[in-house]
Design a protein around this motif. Sequence first.
Motif, PDB file in Angstrom:
ATOM      1  N   LEU A 176      40.691  59.654  45.571  1.00 55.93           N
ATOM      2  CA  LEU A 176      39.538  58.766  45.719  1.00 55.93           C
ATOM      3  C   LEU A 176      39.174  58.116  44.386  1.00 55.93           C
ATOM      4  CD1 LEU A 176      37.257  60.936  48.034  1.00 55.93           C
ATOM      5  CD2 LEU A 176      38.245  58.701  48.623  1.00 55.93           C
ATOM      6  N   PRO A 177      38.703  56.874  44.416  1.00 61.84           N
ATOM      7  CA  PRO A 177      38.268  56.226  43.187  1.00 61.84           C
ATOM      8  C   PRO A 177      36.924  56.789  42.720  1.00 61.84           C
ATOM      9  CG  PRO A 177      37.798  54.821  45.057  1.00 61.84           C
ATOM     10  CD  PRO A 177      38.573  56.000  45.599  1.00 61.84           C
ATOM     11  N   ALA A 178      36.534  56.441  41.510  1.00 60.56           N
ATOM     12  CA  ALA A 178      35.261  56.919  40.958  1.00 60.56           C
ATOM     13  C   ALA A 178      34.064  56.239  41.612  1.00 60.56           C
ATOM     14  CB  ALA A 178      35.233  56.704  39.450  1.00 60.56           C
ATOM     15  N   SER A 179      34.296  55.074  42.194  1.00 53.94           N
ATOM     16  CA  SER A 179      33.221  54.385  42.900  1.00 53.94           C
ATOM     17  C   SER A 179      33.819  53.529  43.994  1.00 53.94           C
ATOM     18  CB  SER A 179      32.402  53.513  41.938  1.00 53.94           C
ATOM     19  OG  SER A 179      33.195  52.475  41.396  1.00 53.94           O
ATOM     20  N   ILE A 180      33.026  53.264  45.016  1.00 51.54           N
ATOM     21  CA  ILE A 180      33.465  52.426  46.120  1.00 51.54           C
ATOM     22  C   ILE A 180      32.235  51.792  46.756  1.00 51.54           C
ATOM     23  CG2 ILE A 180      33.473  54.354  47.786  1.00 51.54           C
ATOM     24  CD1 ILE A 180      35.893  52.979  49.114  1.00 51.54           C
ATOM     25  N   ALA A 181      32.267  50.496  46.923  1.00 49.73           N
ATOM     26  CA  ALA A 181      31.178  49.741  47.562  1.00 49.73           C
ATOM     27  C   ALA A 181      29.825  50.067  46.944  1.00 49.73           C
ATOM     28  CB  ALA A 181      31.164  50.015  49.069  1.00 49.73           C
ATOM     29  N   GLY A 182      29.815  50.228  45.621  1.00 48.22           N
ATOM     30  CA  GLY A 182      28.569  50.516  44.928  1.00 48.22           C
ATOM     31  C   GLY A 182      28.130  51.966  44.980  1.00 48.22           C
ATOM     32  N   ARG A 183      28.904  52.820  45.605  1.00 48.83           N
ATOM     33  CA  ARG A 183      28.594  54.253  45.651  1.00 48.83           C
ATOM     34  C   ARG A 183      29.395  54.964  44.561  1.00 48.83           C
ATOM     35  NH1 ARG A 183      27.586  50.802  49.901  1.00 48.83           N
ATOM     36  NH2 ARG A 183      26.553  51.849  51.645  1.00 48.83           N
ATOM     37  N   ALA A 243      32.479  56.243  65.468  1.00 49.72           N
ATOM     38  CA  ALA A 243      32.537  54.890  66.028  1.00 49.72           C
ATOM     39  C   ALA A 243      32.975  53.878  64.973  1.00 49.72           C
ATOM     40  CB  ALA A 243      31.174  54.510  66.600  1.00 49.72           C
ATOM     41  N   LEU A 244      32.502  54.066  63.751  1.00 46.84           N
ATOM     42  CA  LEU A 244      32.880  53.175  62.656  1.00 46.84           C
ATOM     43  C   LEU A 244      34.377  53.264  62.371  1.00 46.84           C
ATOM     44  CD1 LEU A 244      31.660  51.326  60.347  1.00 46.84           C
ATOM     45  CD2 LEU A 244      31.686  53.384  58.949  1.00 46.84           C
ATOM     46  N   LEU A 245      34.903  54.476  62.324  1.00 52.43           N
ATOM     47  CA  LEU A 245      36.334  54.661  62.087  1.00 52.43           C
ATOM     48  C   LEU A 245      37.166  54.051  63.218  1.00 52.43           C
ATOM     49  CD1 LEU A 245      36.201  58.357  60.836  1.00 52.43           C
ATOM     50  CD2 LEU A 245      37.059  56.426  59.495  1.00 52.43           C
ATOM     51  N   ALA A 246      36.746  54.290  64.450  1.00 51.17           N
ATOM     52  CA  ALA A 246      37.480  53.754  65.600  1.00 51.17           C
ATOM     53  C   ALA A 246      37.462  52.228  65.594  1.00 51.17           C
ATOM     54  CB  ALA A 246      36.888  54.301  66.888  1.00 51.17           C
ATOM     55  N   ALA A 247      36.314  51.636  65.243  1.00 49.61           N
ATOM     56  CA  ALA A 247      36.209  50.180  65.205  1.00 49.61           C
ATOM     57  C   ALA A 247      37.120  49.574  64.150  1.00 49.61           C
ATOM     58  CB  ALA A 247      34.761  49.767  64.952  1.00 49.61           C
ATOM     59  N   ALA A 248      37.415  50.360  63.090  1.00 48.77           N
ATOM     60  CA  ALA A 248      38.299  49.894  62.026  1.00 48.77           C
ATOM     61  C   ALA A 248      39.769  50.143  62.352  1.00 48.77           C
ATOM     62  CB  ALA A 248      37.930  50.579  60.716  1.00 48.77           C
ATOM     63  N   GLY A 249      40.040  50.707  63.530  1.00 50.55           N
ATOM     64  CA  GLY A 249      41.415  50.898  63.965  1.00 50.55           C
ATOM     65  C   GLY A 249      42.000  52.265  63.691  1.00 50.55           C
ATOM     66  N   PHE A 250      41.179  53.194  63.215  1.00 50.02           N
ATOM     67  CA  PHE A 250      41.666  54.550  62.958  1.00 50.02           C
ATOM     68  C   PHE A 250      41.527  55.406  64.211  1.00 50.02           C
ATOM     69  CE2 PHE A 250      40.147  53.160  58.717  1.00 50.02           C
ATOM     70  CZ  PHE A 250      41.340  53.277  58.014  1.00 50.02           C
ATOM     71  N   VAL A 272      34.381  55.966  55.216  1.00 46.07           N
ATOM     72  CA  VAL A 272      33.225  56.829  55.471  1.00 46.07           C
ATOM     73  C   VAL A 272      32.266  56.781  54.283  1.00 46.07           C
ATOM     74  CG1 VAL A 272      32.452  59.180  55.863  1.00 46.07           C
ATOM     75  CG2 VAL A 272      34.491  58.331  57.036  1.00 46.07           C
ATOM     76  N   ALA A 273      32.810  56.947  53.078  1.00 43.00           N
ATOM     77  CA  ALA A 273      31.963  56.930  51.875  1.00 43.00           C
ATOM     78  C   ALA A 273      31.242  55.581  51.731  1.00 43.00           C
ATOM     79  CB  ALA A 273      32.799  57.239  50.650  1.00 43.00           C
ATOM     80  N   ALA A 274      31.950  54.498  51.976  1.00 44.63           N
ATOM     81  CA  ALA A 274      31.367  53.171  51.823  1.00 44.63           C
ATOM     82  C   ALA A 274      30.271  52.888  52.849  1.00 44.63           C
ATOM     83  CB  ALA A 274      32.462  52.108  51.930  1.00 44.63           C
ATOM     84  N   SER A 275      30.277  53.647  53.947  1.00 40.58           N
ATOM     85  CA  SER A 275      29.308  53.394  55.029  1.00 40.58           C
ATOM     86  C   SER A 275      27.977  54.110  54.810  1.00 40.58           C
ATOM     87  CB  SER A 275      29.899  53.843  56.362  1.00 40.58           C
ATOM     88  OG  SER A 275      29.925  55.264  56.479  1.00 40.58           O
ATOM     89  N   LEU A 276      27.906  55.008  53.835  1.00 38.29           N
ATOM     90  CA  LEU A 276      26.683  55.792  53.637  1.00 38.29           C
ATOM     91  C   LEU A 276      25.656  55.011  52.819  1.00 38.29           C
ATOM     92  CD1 LEU A 276      28.154  59.356  52.926  1.00 38.29           C
ATOM     93  CD2 LEU A 276      27.607  58.267  55.115  1.00 38.29           C
ATOM     94  N   MET A 314      23.838  54.997  45.084  1.00 37.35           N
ATOM     95  CA  MET A 314      23.997  56.290  45.771  1.00 37.35           C
ATOM     96  C   MET A 314      25.123  57.083  45.129  1.00 37.35           C
ATOM     97  SD  MET A 314      24.962  57.138  49.759  1.00 37.35           S
ATOM     98  CE  MET A 314      23.274  57.210  50.373  1.00 37.35           C
ATOM     99  N   HIS A 315      24.910  58.372  45.014  1.00 38.44           N
ATOM    100  CA  HIS A 315      25.903  59.289  44.442  1.00 38.44           C
ATOM    101  C   HIS A 315      26.377  60.230  45.553  1.00 38.44           C
ATOM    102  CE1 HIS A 315      26.805  62.822  41.483  1.00 38.44           C
ATOM    103  NE2 HIS A 315      27.902  62.233  41.916  1.00 38.44           N
ATOM    104  N   ILE A 316      27.671  60.246  45.819  1.00 33.49           N
ATOM    105  CA  ILE A 316      28.235  61.056  46.901  1.00 33.49           C
ATOM    106  C   ILE A 316      29.179  62.098  46.316  1.00 33.49           C
ATOM    107  CG2 ILE A 316      29.509  61.032  49.071  1.00 33.49           C
ATOM    108  CD1 ILE A 316      28.866  58.018  49.266  1.00 33.49           C
ATOM    109  N   LEU A 317      28.986  63.347  46.690  1.00 33.67           N
ATOM    110  CA  LEU A 317      29.921  64.425  46.356  1.00 33.67           C
ATOM    111  C   LEU A 317      30.910  64.561  47.501  1.00 33.67           C
ATOM    112  CD1 LEU A 317      30.851  66.889  44.661  1.00 33.67           C
ATOM    113  CD2 LEU A 317      29.122  68.244  45.897  1.00 33.67           C
ATOM    114  N   VAL A 318      32.201  64.521  47.185  1.00 34.31           N
ATOM    115  CA  VAL A 318      33.251  64.647  48.200  1.00 34.31           C
ATOM    116  C   VAL A 318      34.140  65.822  47.827  1.00 34.31           C
ATOM    117  CG1 VAL A 318      35.046  63.462  49.517  1.00 34.31           C
ATOM    118  CG2 VAL A 318      33.233  62.120  48.414  1.00 34.31           C
ATOM    119  N   THR A 319      34.300  66.769  48.733  1.00 28.59           N
ATOM    120  CA  THR A 319      35.122  67.951  48.461  1.00 28.59           C
ATOM    121  C   THR A 319      36.318  68.028  49.396  1.00 28.59           C
ATOM    122  OG1 THR A 319      33.963  69.452  49.984  1.00 28.59           O
ATOM    123  CG2 THR A 319      33.037  69.219  47.749  1.00 28.59           C
TER     124      THR A 319
END
Length: 206
Positions: free
Chosen positions: A26-33, A121-128, A202-206, A1-6
Motif C-alpha cells: 500500500l502507498p503512504a497516502s491515497i485519495a488524501g488519506r 457494494a462499492l467493490l462490486a460496483a467497481a467490478g471486483f 476501500v481505503a479511498a472510500s472512507l 484522515m489517518h487510516i491504520l491498515v493491518t
Amino acid sequence: MHILVTGFEPFGNDNFNASSAVVSALPASIAGRRLTTAILPVSFHRSGEALSALLAEHRPDALICVGEAGGRAAVTPEARAANEDDARIPDNDGARPRGAAIISDGPLSLPSSLDAQRITALLAAAGFAAQVSRNAGRFVCNHVAYLAYAQPVPALFIHVPALRPGGTEAGVGRETDLRAASTAAPASAWDMEQLLAAVELVAASL
C-alpha cells in the motif's frame, strides 16, 4: 484522515500470506488519506497486544484489518465477528484454543463499526468479486476482528483470497471456511495487483 491498515504474517506450513503482501504494498497516502501499515502476528495472544499498541501509538481515524481466506474466491468484508476462539490448527505460538471466549464477559458477537454492506457494494460496483460475510471463522482473523470491533475507532475486517505467487495453492488459509468456497469467481481470476486495488478502493472510500 489517518487510516491504520493491518495484515498478517505467514502461518502454518506456508511462507507467504496474501494479506501481508497486499498491506505491505500500500502507498503512504491515497485519495488524501494517510495510511499507516503494520503486520500482525498469527497469535491469539500477541495479535491483540500488537493491535492495541498500534492503536495507542498512531491514534488513527479508522482501522482496516486484512486477512486471507483460502476457501473464498471473493473479497469479503466481515459484517460481524464472534466472541470465540476455536482453532483447527495451532497458531504460530503453538496455541490451539477450543471454544474459548475472546472477552469473557463480552457480547456473543460484535458488528463492524464501518459499513460492510456499503463497502461490499462499492467493490462490486467497481467490478471486483465481493460478498458481505457474517462469519469470520474462529481463527486469529476472527480474534482480531472481534477486538477491532470493540474499539472506539471505526473498524472493518476484510478477507481476501489466499493467493500465492506463481498460482500455487495455499497450504493453509481454510481456517475461515473449512468447507471452502464462494462461487462469485474462481480464485485464479485474481492477482495481487487486483487485490491491492481492491484494498486501495476501500481505503479511498472512507
